[in-house]
Design an enzyme around this catalytic site. Structure first.
Site, mmCIF file in Angstrom:
data_model
loop_
_atom_site.group_PDB
_atom_site.id
_atom_site.type_symbol
_atom_site.label_atom_id
_atom_site.label_comp_id
_atom_site.label_asym_id
_atom_site.label_seq_id
_atom_site.Cartn_x
_atom_site.Cartn_y
_atom_site.Cartn_z
ATOM 1 N N HIS A 211 0.831 56.857 -7.884
ATOM 2 C CA HIS A 211 0.346 58.113 -8.466
ATOM 3 C C HIS A 211 0.961 58.366 -9.827
ATOM 4 O O HIS A 211 0.269 58.834 -10.748
ATOM 5 C CB HIS A 211 0.655 59.282 -7.530
ATOM 6 C CG HIS A 211 -0.389 59.523 -6.497
ATOM 7 N ND1 HIS A 211 -0.209 60.370 -5.423
ATOM 8 C CD2 HIS A 211 -1.657 59.044 -6.368
ATOM 9 C CE1 HIS A 211 -1.301 60.399 -4.685
ATOM 10 N NE2 HIS A 211 -2.184 59.587 -5.232
ATOM 11 N N GLU B 179 -22.711 49.515 -9.458
ATOM 12 C CA GLU B 179 -23.311 49.733 -8.142
ATOM 13 C C GLU B 179 -22.483 49.144 -7.000
ATOM 14 O O GLU B 179 -22.779 49.390 -5.830
ATOM 15 C CB GLU B 179 -24.729 49.152 -8.119
ATOM 16 C CG GLU B 179 -25.670 49.832 -9.098
ATOM 17 C CD GLU B 179 -27.026 49.166 -9.174
ATOM 18 O OE1 GLU B 179 -27.417 48.521 -8.179
ATOM 19 O OE2 GLU B 179 -27.692 49.274 -10.214
ATOM 20 N N HIS C 68 -8.313 53.470 -9.723
ATOM 21 C CA HIS C 68 -8.116 52.805 -8.437
ATOM 22 C C HIS C 68 -6.666 52.340 -8.332
ATOM 23 O O HIS C 68 -6.155 51.682 -9.249
ATOM 24 C CB HIS C 68 -9.062 51.601 -8.326
ATOM 25 C CG HIS C 68 -9.015 50.918 -6.993
ATOM 26 N ND1 HIS C 68 -9.621 51.419 -5.872
ATOM 27 C CD2 HIS C 68 -8.408 49.753 -6.610
ATOM 28 C CE1 HIS C 68 -9.412 50.604 -4.846
ATOM 29 N NE2 HIS C 68 -8.680 49.586 -5.272
#
Length: 206
Positions: A165, A136, A103
């Site tokens: 990146h 979850e 992330h």
């Protein structure tokens, strides 16, 4: 690996990890057809498939088919790299503590689908990248690795994304290597705490 877009993190894994230390990328599944990530996988000789939610009655059916496909190919670790779908509890139970995500933010700050834009809008000077276990929730799993990144003052999206990146392409391969060596352990008393032993030697070294 599970993908949804251009596949730059997939390419980093193929270039830096695939075929080394006993690690093989054996399957790449996409939530969308025709994305660049599928081309990258096919060019690398990796089997691919598409699992569009619209082709199934619900997310549980899609994830059941996806889990079956991965298990048939002997997958030990599932890596999300730009996979823009939530996974069902049943899927996660099939691969306990074996599903990870990268992330482009320092979680728990800026979770969700637009972390780059959110960091720019908020004007943060230091962003970063997180590799974490998937649970979850939305980007809420236990953190494995993090690295801070100084963000450009220009607030230019492409420049910001480029810096993030670069770090993603280093941090995600590193996390995969550590997991493959057995150097990552979730604390038995505190599931939010992940122990990482980076002193373990690489496979084949003394």
């Amino acid at each position: 690996m599970l993908v949804s877009g251009s596949g730059t993190n997939l390419q980093a894994i193929l270039d830096r990890v695939h075929g080394n230390e006993g690690i093989e990328v054996v399957a790449v599944a996409s939530s969308k057809p025709g994305v660049k990530a599928l081309e990258r996988a096919q060019a690398g000789g990796v089997e691919t498939a598409v699992f569009e939610s619209s082709e199934y009655g619900d997310r549980e059916q899609r994830d059941s088919a996806l889990a079956d496909w991965l298990q048939e190919r002997g997958v030990d670790l599932v890596v999300l790299a730009g996979f823009m779908e939530l996974l069902s509890p049943a899927f996660l139970a099939t691969f306990p503590d074996r599903v990870i995500n990268v992330h482009p933010a320092l979680l728990p700050a800026f979770p969700g689908p637009h972390p780059v834009e959110d960091q720019i809008a908020y004007g943060v000077r230091v962003g970063g990248v997180t590799v974490h276990f998937v649970d979850e929730g939305v980007d809420s799993g236990a953190i494995i690795l993090q690295q801070a990144v100084d963000l450009p003052h220009t607030r230019d999206r492409e420049e910001t994304l480029s810096r993030l990146h670069e770090t993603e392409h280093e941090l995600l391969p590193r996390a995969i290597r550590l997991l493959a060596r057995g150097a990552v352990r979730v604390d038995s008393d505190n599931p939010r705490l992940v122990h990482v032993d980076e002193s373990l030697p690489e496979e084949g070294s003394e």
